[in-house]
Write a protein that holds these residues in place. Structure first.
Motif, mmCIF file in Angstrom:
data_model
loop_
_atom_site.group_PDB
_atom_site.id
_atom_site.type_symbol
_atom_site.label_atom_id
_atom_site.label_comp_id
_atom_site.label_asym_id
_atom_site.label_seq_id
_atom_site.Cartn_x
_atom_site.Cartn_y
_atom_site.Cartn_z
ATOM 1 N N TYR A 1 43.342 58.262 50.525
ATOM 2 C CA TYR A 1 44.080 58.359 51.887
ATOM 3 C C TYR A 1 43.924 59.711 52.235
ATOM 4 C CZ TYR A 1 47.139 61.040 48.433
ATOM 5 O OH TYR A 1 47.456 61.846 47.442
ATOM 6 N N ILE A 2 44.159 59.872 53.436
ATOM 7 C CA ILE A 2 43.834 61.106 54.169
ATOM 8 C C ILE A 2 44.665 62.343 53.503
ATOM 9 C CG2 ILE A 2 44.369 62.696 56.501
ATOM 10 C CD1 ILE A 2 44.299 59.769 57.931
ATOM 11 N N GLY A 3 43.856 63.268 53.289
ATOM 12 C CA GLY A 3 44.293 64.489 52.536
ATOM 13 C C GLY A 3 44.507 64.332 51.088
ATOM 14 N N GLN A 4 43.730 63.507 50.657
ATOM 15 C CA GLN A 4 43.886 63.151 48.994
ATOM 16 C C GLN A 4 43.210 64.177 48.368
ATOM 17 O OE1 GLN A 4 41.541 59.842 47.465
ATOM 18 N NE2 GLN A 4 42.966 59.332 45.993
ATOM 19 N N GLU A 5 41.875 64.375 48.886
ATOM 20 C CA GLU A 5 40.996 65.194 47.911
ATOM 21 C C GLU A 5 41.723 66.715 47.307
ATOM 22 O OE1 GLU A 5 36.622 67.196 48.283
ATOM 23 O OE2 GLU A 5 37.267 66.354 49.971
ATOM 24 N N LEU A 6 42.148 67.443 48.196
ATOM 25 C CA LEU A 6 42.510 68.564 47.910
ATOM 26 C C LEU A 6 44.201 68.314 46.951
ATOM 27 C CD1 LEU A 6 43.167 71.777 47.824
ATOM 28 C CD2 LEU A 6 44.684 71.514 49.804
ATOM 29 N N THR A 7 44.663 67.435 47.200
ATOM 30 C CA THR A 7 46.025 66.969 46.298
ATOM 31 C C THR A 7 45.449 66.653 44.892
ATOM 32 O OG1 THR A 7 47.065 66.371 48.374
ATOM 33 C CG2 THR A 7 48.137 65.724 46.448
ATOM 34 N N ALA A 8 44.566 65.902 45.012
ATOM 35 C CA ALA A 8 44.205 65.367 43.508
ATOM 36 C C ALA A 8 43.647 66.446 42.590
ATOM 37 C CB ALA A 8 43.221 63.988 43.774
#
Length: 326
Positions: free
Chosen positions: A232-239
């Protein structure tokens, strides 16, 4: 009418089970947006932090989900609550999206930007009203909720935290005393005081768009994110932040010794030695919410107001997971 209802006998049974706690209904200024169509869940799945496909799953699908929409940098754009309005998988998926009313136009444009050829319709629901239902200061027992039946309204536990009671969606102008016998219409400022006391952020003041980070905003504590769903959009930093397991700042409830008028949003919070400890987000009276470095959260804290040094105290909400409260 698109929203399913709780039967009157069921509501009366629920109200009797809450005897001893004054049930308050708070009219909320949040907006409601309908997303309907065969691709509704798949469409929202790629835009939000939570697993929206749960809302169209067969079996015991949840009635509501909390989530954030993020930008490509992984920062919060909108905090939303999703409500399932269809009764079964045989019906056309119909999801109601609750958001801050000040960003209603913005979120509609955001959704339509990614709609492309999806089979969905997106439209505001001005004929519906949204209420927070809180039985006094006591957290409710979701097992005592009556079940939904015919098309008049929706009453469901707030998906963020048990201490936030329930969300009620009714027809505009509906008589609350008929829907929930014995309830009283409360001052919405008391609702916000309750939120701040519990450390629950809501809306653009608490979660500045393009600034707030989801895990620092306690999104995982509020059941608002899935770490197993697809992209989903923005997932990379959050994960990456989640898997590193290091979150140095969090939103925490704060309290001043006495009510203070007009504490500036974003005002810097300092330790006794003058070191930066965080920033004040928003509040009302003597209560508020602030983004604080956890290393300084238990220290004496201060804020500069008009040349004066005003003390404030941060607390850890009791509803947080026990491991997080250490």
């Amino acid at each position: 009418m698109l929203v399913r209802a709780i039967t009157a006998p069921g509501l009366r049974r629920w109200c009797r089970s809450q005897r001893g706690a004054a049930t308050a209904c708070f009219p909320l200024g949040r907006a409601l947006l309908g997303v309907r169509g065969a691709d509704a869940a798949v469409f929202l799945q790629g835009l939000l932090t939570n697993d929206v496909t749960q809302l169209v799953a067969a079996g015991n699908a949840p009635p509501a989900l909390y989530a954030h929409a993020l930008n490509v940098q992984g920062r919060c754009l909108y905090d939303v609550i999703l409500y399932r309005l269809h009764g079964s998988t045989a019906e056309e998926p119909h999801i109601l999206l609750e958001c801050d009313s000040s960003v209603l136009d913005s979120i509609q444009k955001h959704l339509k930007l990614y709609k492309i050829r999806r089979k969905v319709t997106i439209a505001p629901c001005p004929d519906l009203s949204l209420w927070a239902v809180i039985p006094g200061e006591q957290p409710g027992d979701a097992s005592s909720l009556p079940k939904c039946a015919d098309p008049a309204l929706l009453l469901t536990p707030d998906p963020r935290a048990e201490v936030m009671g329930w969300r009620l969606i009714a027809k505009k102008g509906a008589n609350l005393s008929e829907i929930i016998p014995g309830s009283q219409v409360g001052d919405v400022q008391d609702y916000h005081r309750h939120r701040y006391k519990q450390g629950i952020p809501e809306g653009v003041k608490d979660l500045p768009p393009g600034v707030a980070l989801p895990l620092e905003s306690n999104l995982a504590f509020m059941n608002g994110i899935s770490f197993t769903k697809g992209c989903y959009i923005g997932q990379e930093l959050t994960a990456r932040t989640h898997h590193m397991g290091v979150i140095r700042k969090r939103l925490l409830p704060v309290r001043f010794p006495e009510p203070l008028p007009g504490v500036p949003e974003g005002a810097e919070i300092l330790t006794q030695e003058g070191k930066p400890a965080g920033k004040f987000r928003a509040g009302g009276g003597e209560l508020g919410i602030a983004l604080l470095r956890l290393a300084h959260a238990n220290e004496p804290l201060y804020i500069q107001l008009g040349g004066d040094r005003v003390k404030l105290e941060a607390t850890t909400p009791q509803w947080w997971p026990k491991a997080a409260a250490k």
